[in-house]
Design a protein around this motif. Sequence first.
Motif, mmCIF file in Angstrom:
data_model
loop_
_atom_site.group_PDB
_atom_site.id
_atom_site.type_symbol
_atom_site.label_atom_id
_atom_site.label_comp_id
_atom_site.label_asym_id
_atom_site.label_seq_id
_atom_site.Cartn_x
_atom_site.Cartn_y
_atom_site.Cartn_z
ATOM 1 N N GLU A 133 10.397 6.702 -3.289
ATOM 2 C CA GLU A 133 9.216 7.178 -4.028
ATOM 3 C C GLU A 133 8.142 7.662 -3.051
ATOM 4 O O GLU A 133 8.142 7.250 -1.881
ATOM 5 N N PRO A 134 7.251 8.536 -3.532
ATOM 6 C CA PRO A 134 6.167 8.980 -2.654
ATOM 7 C C PRO A 134 5.225 7.816 -2.340
ATOM 8 O O PRO A 134 5.098 6.899 -3.170
ATOM 9 N N PHE A 135 4.604 7.856 -1.190
ATOM 10 C CA PHE A 135 3.793 6.701 -0.773
ATOM 11 C C PHE A 135 2.659 7.157 0.134
ATOM 12 O O PHE A 135 2.677 8.260 0.685
ATOM 13 N N ALA A 136 1.665 6.282 0.266
ATOM 14 C CA ALA A 136 0.541 6.563 1.165
ATOM 15 C C ALA A 136 0.784 5.838 2.484
ATOM 16 O O ALA A 136 1.507 4.847 2.539
ATOM 17 N N VAL A 137 0.182 6.354 3.552
ATOM 18 C CA VAL A 137 0.235 5.696 4.860
ATOM 19 C C VAL A 137 -1.197 5.607 5.397
ATOM 20 O O VAL A 137 -1.939 6.596 5.370
ATOM 21 N N VAL A 138 -1.557 4.414 5.859
ATOM 22 C CA VAL A 138 -2.871 4.229 6.488
ATOM 23 C C VAL A 138 -2.672 3.648 7.887
ATOM 24 O O VAL A 138 -1.986 2.637 8.040
ATOM 25 N N LEU A 139 -3.239 4.301 8.888
ATOM 26 C CA LEU A 139 -3.294 3.725 10.229
ATOM 27 C C LEU A 139 -4.638 3.022 10.332
ATOM 28 O O LEU A 139 -5.700 3.665 10.315
ATOM 29 N N ALA A 140 -4.578 1.700 10.409
ATOM 30 C CA ALA A 140 -5.808 0.911 10.284
ATOM 31 C C ALA A 140 -6.781 1.156 11.432
ATOM 32 O O ALA A 140 -7.981 0.899 11.290
ATOM 33 N N ASP A 141 -6.275 1.665 12.552
ATOM 34 C CA ASP A 141 -7.221 1.881 13.656
ATOM 35 C C ASP A 141 -8.059 3.143 13.462
ATOM 36 O O ASP A 141 -9.000 3.382 14.221
ATOM 37 N N ASP A 142 -7.735 3.964 12.480
ATOM 38 C CA ASP A 142 -8.659 5.021 12.059
ATOM 39 C C ASP A 142 -9.469 4.457 10.894
ATOM 40 O O ASP A 142 -8.967 4.322 9.777
ATOM 41 N N LEU A 143 -10.695 4.116 11.170
ATOM 42 C CA LEU A 143 -11.539 3.497 10.141
ATOM 43 C C LEU A 143 -12.398 4.584 9.497
ATOM 44 O O LEU A 143 -13.107 5.306 10.201
ATOM 45 N N CYS A 144 -12.298 4.703 8.177
ATOM 46 C CA CYS A 144 -12.993 5.804 7.494
ATOM 47 C C CYS A 144 -14.080 5.262 6.568
ATOM 48 O O CYS A 144 -13.872 4.258 5.882
ATOM 49 N N THR A 145 -15.219 5.940 6.564
ATOM 50 C CA THR A 145 -16.279 5.591 5.617
ATOM 51 C C THR A 145 -16.591 6.835 4.781
ATOM 52 O O THR A 145 -16.234 7.949 5.146
ATOM 53 N N HIS A 146 -17.262 6.612 3.702
ATOM 54 C CA HIS A 146 -17.501 7.697 2.752
ATOM 55 C C HIS A 146 -18.647 7.297 1.858
ATOM 56 O O HIS A 146 -18.948 6.103 1.729
ATOM 57 N N SER A 147 -19.285 8.293 1.237
ATOM 58 C CA SER A 147 -20.366 7.929 0.334
ATOM 59 C C SER A 147 -19.864 7.851 -1.100
ATOM 60 O O SER A 147 -20.411 7.117 -1.913
ATOM 61 N N GLU A 148 -18.810 8.593 -1.429
ATOM 62 C CA GLU A 148 -18.290 8.525 -2.801
ATOM 63 C C GLU A 148 -16.848 8.015 -2.774
ATOM 64 O O GLU A 148 -16.617 6.858 -2.505
ATOM 65 N N ASP A 149 -15.879 8.931 -3.018
ATOM 66 C CA ASP A 149 -14.480 8.491 -3.006
ATOM 67 C C ASP A 149 -13.988 8.275 -1.577
ATOM 68 O O ASP A 149 -14.316 9.034 -0.665
ATOM 69 N N GLY A 150 -13.136 7.271 -1.383
ATOM 70 C CA GLY A 150 -12.522 7.045 -0.089
ATOM 71 C C GLY A 150 -11.562 8.179 0.255
ATOM 72 O O GLY A 150 -11.163 8.962 -0.614
ATOM 73 N N VAL A 151 -11.156 8.246 1.519
ATOM 74 C CA VAL A 151 -10.284 9.346 1.956
ATOM 75 C C VAL A 151 -8.965 9.325 1.179
ATOM 76 O O VAL A 151 -8.491 10.371 0.706
ATOM 77 N N LEU A 152 -8.390 8.135 1.006
ATOM 78 C CA LEU A 152 -7.113 8.064 0.290
ATOM 79 C C LEU A 152 -7.273 8.515 -1.166
ATOM 80 O O LEU A 152 -6.416 9.209 -1.700
ATOM 81 N N SER A 153 -8.390 8.165 -1.784
ATOM 82 C CA SER A 153 -8.642 8.631 -3.163
ATOM 83 C C SER A 153 -8.691 10.150 -3.217
ATOM 84 O O SER A 153 -8.117 10.777 -4.118
ATOM 85 N N GLN A 154 -9.395 10.735 -2.245
ATOM 86 C CA GLN A 154 -9.504 12.198 -2.202
ATOM 87 C C GLN A 154 -8.105 12.820 -2.081
ATOM 88 O O GLN A 154 -7.782 13.819 -2.725
ATOM 89 N N MET A 155 -7.265 12.201 -1.253
ATOM 90 C CA MET A 155 -5.918 12.747 -1.026
ATOM 91 C C MET A 155 -5.032 12.574 -2.260
ATOM 92 O O MET A 155 -4.218 13.446 -2.579
ATOM 93 N N LEU A 156 -5.209 11.452 -2.967
ATOM 94 C CA LEU A 156 -4.400 11.226 -4.169
ATOM 95 C C LEU A 156 -4.698 12.269 -5.243
ATOM 96 O O LEU A 156 -3.802 12.719 -5.945
ATOM 97 N N SER A 157 -5.980 12.669 -5.337
ATOM 98 C CA SER A 157 -6.319 13.714 -6.324
ATOM 99 C C SER A 157 -5.570 15.004 -6.001
ATOM 100 O O SER A 157 -5.071 15.685 -6.904
ATOM 101 N N ILE A 158 -5.491 15.327 -4.726
ATOM 102 C CA ILE A 158 -4.762 16.551 -4.327
ATOM 103 C C ILE A 158 -3.270 16.386 -4.606
ATOM 104 O O ILE A 158 -2.612 17.294 -5.120
ATOM 105 N N TYR A 159 -2.751 15.195 -4.299
ATOM 106 C CA TYR A 159 -1.309 14.965 -4.525
ATOM 107 C C TYR A 159 -0.957 15.151 -6.001
ATOM 108 O O TYR A 159 0.057 15.759 -6.347
ATOM 109 N N GLN A 160 -1.829 14.606 -6.880
ATOM 110 C CA GLN A 160 -1.530 14.699 -8.306
ATOM 111 C C GLN A 160 -1.388 16.148 -8.756
ATOM 112 O O GLN A 160 -0.617 16.476 -9.630
ATOM 113 N N LYS A 161 -2.130 17.025 -8.098
ATOM 114 C CA LYS A 161 -2.092 18.439 -8.487
ATOM 115 C C LYS A 161 -0.905 19.161 -7.846
ATOM 116 O O LYS A 161 -0.252 19.970 -8.496
ATOM 117 N N TYR A 162 -0.613 18.879 -6.584
ATOM 118 C CA TYR A 162 0.360 19.693 -5.840
ATOM 119 C C TYR A 162 1.705 19.009 -5.584
ATOM 120 O O TYR A 162 2.673 19.683 -5.205
#
Length: 292
Positions: A133-162
């Motif tokens: 099945e399709p899956f996400a990968v996170v490298l924990a040593d890249d720490l991401c911050t955001h003001s709204e949606d997290g990076v993975l959330s942003q990517m999931l929205s794109i995945y759902q479309k494409y």
Amino acid sequence: MPNQKRRREDRIISKCLFPAAGYGTRFLPATKATPKEMLPILTKPLIQYGIEEALEAGIHTMAIVTGRGKRAIEDHFDISYELENQIHGTAKEHLLDDIVSLRQACTFSYTRQKEMKGLGHAILTGETLIGDEPFAVVLADDLCTHSEDGVLSQMLSIYQKYQCSIIAIEEVPPAQTSRYGIIAGEPLAGEEGLYRVDDMVEKPDPQDAPSTMAIIGRYILTPDIFDILRETPPGRGGEIQITDALLTQAKAGNVLALKFKGRRFDCGCVDGFVEATNYFYQHTTPSTKEGL
Ligand code: UTP
């Protein structure tokens, strides 16, 4: 088509893989007996930030690739009866609130990478936890911050479309291309910050880099990546590179790159780690600071 099997890429993303078997040599001697992923930014280990980002994206199944000397990761996400009993009812009990909530919201499974043959090999080792099945990968040593949606959330929205593999990218100074996988791609019309990837090179010298758009440690991968990784020979540094396997998908037009909204800290190196620590300290509310 009720009885027809859905294409495997069409399934929702329910699992996130955390390759966490690397030696973390840039942090020696701290990482001699302590996993790099357990180094804390303030009071939380790096991998906990990654798990929280996955949970925020709606993913509850965490699959972690560990190695020798990494048992502290498993202990961190397990119950600690003695400690929890000890501080129950005291003023310090709230300090475990976040980790207890995570433990209740997620399931954790682990597998060990026996030989550290690179990120691509670590992802292939995780196949046993992910399946077909399709899956996400996170490298924990890249720490991401955001003001709204997290990076993975942003990517999931794109995945759902494409419904194809998605990688997160950011612009880096030309002198730094040799630290990253660098992509070349065409912007997708009408989609802000989204590119169809047609080439990628692992850690090119600035004069050989096809662009300054660098791949960071967030991926959505379709499961055919496992078969491709099995056929991928060791690349740069004698390691099996995920970039090489992604290039095979990209040549078939199946990889999109997203310039995410937010900020990333490279906590795999000392400078980035200190920068993240300072940033999180400054952006922690005074009431939370009291508990530090
Ligand atoms: P890095 O190359 O940044 O991590 O790998 P490293 O090898 O641990 O660190 P240094 O360079 O020696 O300081 C990126 C990610 O891939 C994982 C690492 O744990 C990190 O999360 N990784 C890397 C594996 O799980 N297995 C490997 O064989 C290599």
